[in-house]
Design an enzyme around this catalytic site. Structure first.
Site, short mmCIF file in Angstrom:
data_model
loop_
_atom_site.label_atom_id
_atom_site.label_comp_id
_atom_site.label_asym_id
_atom_site.label_seq_id
_atom_site.Cartn_x
_atom_site.Cartn_y
_atom_site.Cartn_z
N HIS A 28 -36.55 -3.58 10.15
CA HIS A 28 -35.92 -3.63 8.88
C HIS A 28 -36.96 -3.19 7.67
CE1 HIS A 28 -31.87 -5.64 9.93
NE2 HIS A 28 -32.65 -5.71 10.75
N TYR A 298 -40.39 -13.45 12.78
CA TYR A 298 -40.51 -13.04 11.51
C TYR A 298 -41.84 -13.37 11.14
CZ TYR A 298 -35.45 -12.00 11.29
OH TYR A 298 -34.20 -11.49 11.59
C1 HEM Z 1 -34.48 -11.75 18.94
C2 HEM Z 1 -33.80 -11.53 17.86
C3 HEM Z 1 -34.42 -11.02 16.66
C4 HEM Z 1 -35.48 -10.45 16.49
C5 HEM Z 1 -36.75 -10.62 17.39
C6 HEM Z 1 -35.95 -10.09 15.08
C7 HEM Z 1 -37.08 -9.52 14.37
C8 HEM Z 1 -37.04 -9.20 13.00
C9 HEM Z 1 -38.15 -9.00 12.35
C10 HEM Z 1 -39.71 -8.93 12.97
C11 HEM Z 1 -38.02 -8.58 11.13
C12 HEM Z 1 -39.08 -8.53 10.01
C13 HEM Z 1 -39.27 -9.81 9.42
C14 HEM Z 1 -40.50 -9.70 8.20
O1 HEM Z 1 -41.49 -8.95 8.34
O2 HEM Z 1 -40.22 -10.14 7.13
C15 HEM Z 1 -36.68 -8.90 11.05
C16 HEM Z 1 -35.78 -8.71 9.73
C17 HEM Z 1 -34.57 -8.71 9.59
N1 HEM Z 1 -33.73 -9.36 10.48
FE1 HEM Z 1 -34.15 -9.82 12.43
N2 HEM Z 1 -34.43 -10.13 14.39
C18 HEM Z 1 -33.52 -10.74 15.32
C19 HEM Z 1 -32.37 -10.93 15.31
C20 HEM Z 1 -31.69 -10.51 13.99
C21 HEM Z 1 -30.32 -11.14 13.80
C22 HEM Z 1 -29.31 -11.82 14.99
C23 HEM Z 1 -29.95 -10.52 12.43
C24 HEM Z 1 -28.59 -10.92 11.80
C25 HEM Z 1 -27.78 -11.85 12.17
C26 HEM Z 1 -31.15 -10.13 11.80
C27 HEM Z 1 -31.32 -9.64 10.73
C28 HEM Z 1 -32.49 -9.20 10.12
C29 HEM Z 1 -32.37 -8.62 8.67
C30 HEM Z 1 -31.24 -8.56 7.74
C31 HEM Z 1 -33.76 -8.44 8.30
C32 HEM Z 1 -34.39 -8.01 7.08
C33 HEM Z 1 -34.63 -9.32 6.49
C34 HEM Z 1 -35.46 -8.55 5.10
O3 HEM Z 1 -34.79 -8.08 4.41
O4 HEM Z 1 -36.56 -9.05 5.01
N3 HEM Z 1 -32.17 -10.15 12.84
N4 HEM Z 1 -35.84 -9.30 12.19
#
Ligand code: HEM
Length: 309
Positions: A28, A298
């Site tokens: 993201h 995260y």
């Molecule tokens: C195994 C499942 C998942 C992994 C490994 C994962 C991993 C990540 C990582 C590494 C980030 C960046 C974090 C940061 O640097 O702040 C991220 C951001 C994000 N993820 Fe996931 N994610 C997963 C599942 C999901 C799910 C299920 C959703 C929604 C229901 C989701 C929605 C988001 C969103 C919206 C962001 C952006 C947040 C922001 O604006 O800082 N993710 N994810």
């Protein structure tokens, strides 16, 4: 087994597939900051004692984002759209909700998420993912199909304000009498759900979502209704790829208002880790293994980018 997948492994896979963009989110990466407020309704308090639903306005810092680690991914990409919210409660505690505009997720386990990212590793010969590897991933991971089918049927939105955003996982609401209710939630846009036509998708520029959001908020506040779906005994709490039956009771439990938006560089949302397990008293996680895995993943991404890596 799933227990063998680590947060480091998943973040390394994201870095290998999308490259390392120093100081940026590993997933993201492309996004826009926004601010506003949330007002909860009395109806929520039947289910949760959280101060989020006091009825008083709660300041919100939001971020709209495109999944994947490519900071230049086009705004027309047929991938989900993200909305992350940080609610800042009067006692200093925080509540996060980090959502997508698909009702279900593309992985029932951290293993599937990892295998998906690995399948998209660019082929050194072409610089692009190998279509055969993507085909093989789909064939061997049926849990990835419901979200893929939703994305195939629903073109991307013309604006951040024209999507519903779904919490996707089951969560637990706990009320004043310590009664626990299994719930899911979504945010439904007052500007209406819209999708780009196939023609519009072809002619749209690479970048339009940020500018349109800034313009839209200059014209006045943008609102979403928070809608809670009430689970019944037997509803799954541990599989984010499967929806609950359509006939579950739904209750409107608050209004999110976004009042202004800005590019993310230097703005309030940039240095927030929208870890979905940051919760206030009255809201609790379910047993969903994907939800529980997100927090350590995260944290790895956040500590790297905060240290300028
Ligand atoms: C195994 C499942 C998942 C992994 C490994 C994962 C991993 C990540 C990582 C590494 C980030 C960046 C974090 C940061 O640097 O702040 C991220 C951001 C994000 N993820 Fe996931 N994610 C997963 C599942 C999901 C799910 C299920 C959703 C929604 C229901 C989701 C929605 C988001 C969103 C919206 C962001 C952006 C947040 C922001 O604006 O800082 N993710 N994810």
């Amino acid at each position: 087994s799933d227990n063998d997948v680590t947060a480091d492994q998943v973040v390394s896979a994201l870095e290998k597939t999308f490259g390392v963009h120093q100081g940026e989110r590993r997933n993201h990466t492309k996004g826009t900051c926004a601010v506003g407020e949330f007002v909860g309704s009395q109806d929520a308090r039947v289910y949760s004692r959280s101060a989020l639903f006091s009825g008083k306005p709660v300041p919100v810092v939001a971020r709209f984002s495109m999944p994947g680690g490519n900071p230049k991914v086009p705004d027309t990409a047929r991938i989900p759209r993200g909305m992350a919210l940080e609610f800042r409660l009067p006692d200093g505690s925080l509540q996060h909700m980090t959502m997508l505009n698909t009702p279900v997720f593309g992985a029932a386990s951290p293993q599937t998420f990892l295998d998906d990212i690995v399948a998209k590793t660019p082929d050194p010969a072409t610089g692009k993912p190998d279509p055969e590897k993507i085909k093989a991933f789909k064939a061997s991971h049926p849990d990835s199909l419901p979200q893929a089918e939703f994305l195939a049927k629903h073109n991307p939105p013309p604006s951040w304000v024209n999507s519903s955003y779904f919490g996707i996982h089951a969560f637990k609401f706990v009320n004043r009498d310590n009664k626990t209710t299994l719930v899911r939630w979504r945010f439904v846009p007052e500007d209406g759900e819209k999708q780009l036509s196939d023609d519009e998708l072809k002619s749209a520029p690479k970048d339009f979502l940020e500018e349109k959001l800034i313009d839209r908020t200059r014209g006045g506040p943008v609102r979403w209704q928070m809608v809670l779906t009430i689970g019944v005994p037997g509803d799954n709490e541990d599989n984010p790829t499967l929806p609950w039956p359509d006939d579950r009771k739904a209750v409107s439990i608050g209004t999110l208002t976004i009042s202004s938006a800005t590019p993310q560089k230097g703005a309030e949302c940039e240095n927030i880790n929208f870890d979905p397990l940051v919760m206030t008293d009255g809201i609790e996680p379910s047993t969903d293994p994907v939800l529980l895995f997100r927090s350590p993943a995260y944290a790895v991404s956040f500590s790297k980018r905060l240290n300028g890596k």
